[in-house]
Design a protein around this motif. Structure first.
Motif, PDB file in Angstrom:
ATOM      1  N   LEU A  38       0.827  -1.210   0.000  1.00 55.67           N
ATOM      2  CA  LEU A  38       0.000   0.000   0.000  1.00 55.67           C
ATOM      3  C   LEU A  38       0.860   1.258   0.000  1.00 55.67           C
ATOM      4  CD1 LEU A  38      -2.749  -1.103   2.537  1.00 55.67           C
ATOM      5  CD2 LEU A  38      -3.057  -0.683   0.089  1.00 55.67           C
ATOM      6  N   LEU A  39       1.980   1.202   0.680  1.00 60.60           N
ATOM      7  CA  LEU A  39       2.846   2.377   0.773  1.00 60.60           C
ATOM      8  C   LEU A  39       3.655   2.615  -0.500  1.00 60.60           C
ATOM      9  CD1 LEU A  39       3.941   2.053   4.495  1.00 60.60           C
ATOM     10  CD2 LEU A  39       2.229   3.586   3.501  1.00 60.60           C
ATOM     11  N   HIS A  40       3.509   1.732  -1.474  1.00 63.42           N
ATOM     12  CA  HIS A  40       4.092   1.984  -2.793  1.00 63.42           C
ATOM     13  C   HIS A  40       3.366   3.137  -3.481  1.00 63.42           C
ATOM     14  CE1 HIS A  40       7.234  -0.410  -4.598  1.00 63.42           C
ATOM     15  NE2 HIS A  40       6.915  -1.375  -3.778  1.00 63.42           N
ATOM     16  N   GLU A  41       2.100   3.299  -3.167  1.00 68.73           N
ATOM     17  CA  GLU A  41       1.298   4.322  -3.836  1.00 68.73           C
ATOM     18  C   GLU A  41       1.516   5.691  -3.235  1.00 68.73           C
ATOM     19  OE1 GLU A  41      -2.586   3.384  -5.015  1.00 68.73           O
ATOM     20  OE2 GLU A  41      -2.162   1.250  -5.179  1.00 68.73           O
ATOM     21  N   ARG A  42       1.519   5.756  -1.888  1.00 63.85           N
ATOM     22  CA  ARG A  42       1.720   7.039  -1.212  1.00 63.85           C
ATOM     23  C   ARG A  42       1.964   6.771   0.263  1.00 63.85           C
ATOM     24  NH1 ARG A  42      -2.476   8.676   1.966  1.00 63.85           N
ATOM     25  NH2 ARG A  42      -4.509   7.707   1.632  1.00 63.85           N
ATOM     26  N   ALA A  43       2.467   7.787   0.948  1.00 63.19           N
ATOM     27  CA  ALA A  43       2.622   7.690   2.394  1.00 63.19           C
ATOM     28  C   ALA A  43       1.242   7.627   3.032  1.00 63.19           C
ATOM     29  CB  ALA A  43       3.395   8.893   2.914  1.00 63.19           C
ATOM     30  N   ALA A  44       1.151   6.989   4.192  1.00 63.04           N
ATOM     31  CA  ALA A  44      -0.151   6.850   4.853  1.00 63.04           C
ATOM     32  C   ALA A  44       0.037   6.797   6.362  1.00 63.04           C
ATOM     33  CB  ALA A  44      -0.855   5.580   4.374  1.00 63.04           C
ATOM     34  N   THR A  45      -1.028   7.159   7.058  1.00 67.28           N
ATOM     35  CA  THR A  45      -1.048   7.073   8.523  1.00 67.28           C
ATOM     36  C   THR A  45      -1.496   5.669   8.932  1.00 67.28           C
ATOM     37  OG1 THR A  45      -3.351   7.762   8.710  1.00 67.28           O
ATOM     38  CG2 THR A  45      -1.674   9.524   8.682  1.00 67.28           C
TER      39      THR A  45
END
Length: 192
Positions: A38-45
Motif C-alpha cells: 500500500l505504501l508503494h502508492e503514497r505515504a499513509a497514517t
C-alpha cells in the motif's frame, strides 16, 4: 479516474538488501507485506492503513512498528491534527531483497518466508476465473548465468514496481529462480 504518476509521493531508496533475520521476519508476514504494498502508492497514517486492510488500528500500529524497527518503514512527514502530530509512514526503499550476504551468517530464513506461498493464496481466485497468467521453465545452466539472468529479472521487477498506479485492479508479479535438486538430467551424449 486519477492517475498517480509520482509513485510514491515521497523520497526513498531504490533497493535495500535485507541482511538480518529480523528484517526477513518483518517482511514474511502477509499483513506487513500488504502494508508495504500500500505504501508503494503514497505515504499513509496508521489510521489510513487500518481502514484499507480492515483491521484494528492497534493491530496495524504493531505491524508498522515491527517494519519501522527493522528499518523497512520510516516517518516521511507529519501533520498537526487537533494538537497531535499525525505520522505518515513510507517505505525505506522501493524494493527489498534478501541478500546473498546472509549466507554463512548462521541465520536461516524463516520457514514461512516463501513468496510463492503468498502468490498461491493471492492468485487462487484469478486461477478459478481463468485470469491467471503464468509460465514455468527449466534449464541446466552454470552459476554465472544464473547471477546475470537474475540481475535482468530484478531490473524487470523494478520496472513493474515503478509503474504509475491507476486502474481498478491490483496485479501481483511473482518471479523466482531456484535450484531443483532432484530434476532428472540426461547422461553425456555418446561419442559418435
Amino acid at each position: 479516474m486519477a492517475t498517480n504518476s509520482a509513485v510514491p509521493d515521497y523520497e526513498l531508496e531504490e533497493t535495500i538488501e535485507l541482511t538480518t533475520a529480523d528484517q526477513v521476519r518483518a517482511i514474511s508476514d502477509p499483513l506487513r507485506t500488504t502494508i508495504l504494498g500500500l505504501l508503494h502508492e503514497r505515504a499513509a497514517t496508521v489510521t489510513e492503513l487500518a481502514a484499507a486492510v480492515k483491521r484494528p488500528k492497534s493491530t496495524v500500529a504493531h505491524h508498522v512498528n515491527v517494519l519501522a524497527t527493522a528499518g523497512l518503514l520510516k516517518v516521511v512527514r507529519t501533520k498537526r491534527v487537533r494538537a497531535i502530530d499525525e505520522r505518515y509512514y513510507g517505505r525505506a526503499a522501493r524494493m527489498f531483497y534478501v541478500g546473498l550476504g546472509r549466507q554463512g551468517q548462521g541465520a536461516p530464513l524463516p520457514h514461512d518466508f516463501n513468496d510463492f506461498e503468498v502468490a498461491l493464496k493471492e492468485s487462487a481466485a484469478a486461477y478459478d476465473a481463468g485470469q491467471m497468467r503464468s509460465q514455468i521453465r527449466h534449464a541446466r545452466i552454470p552459476e554465472e548465468q544464473v547471477v546475470e539472468f537474475w540481475r535482468r529479472v530484478a531490473n524487470l521487477v523494478l520496472e513493474f514496481d515503478q509503474l504509475p498506479r491507476s486502474g481498478d485492479t491490483t496485479y501481483g508479479l511473482t518471479v523466482g529462480l531456484y535450484p531443483i535438486l532432484d530434476y532428472p538430467t540426461l547422461p553425456p551424449a555418446a561419442e559418435d
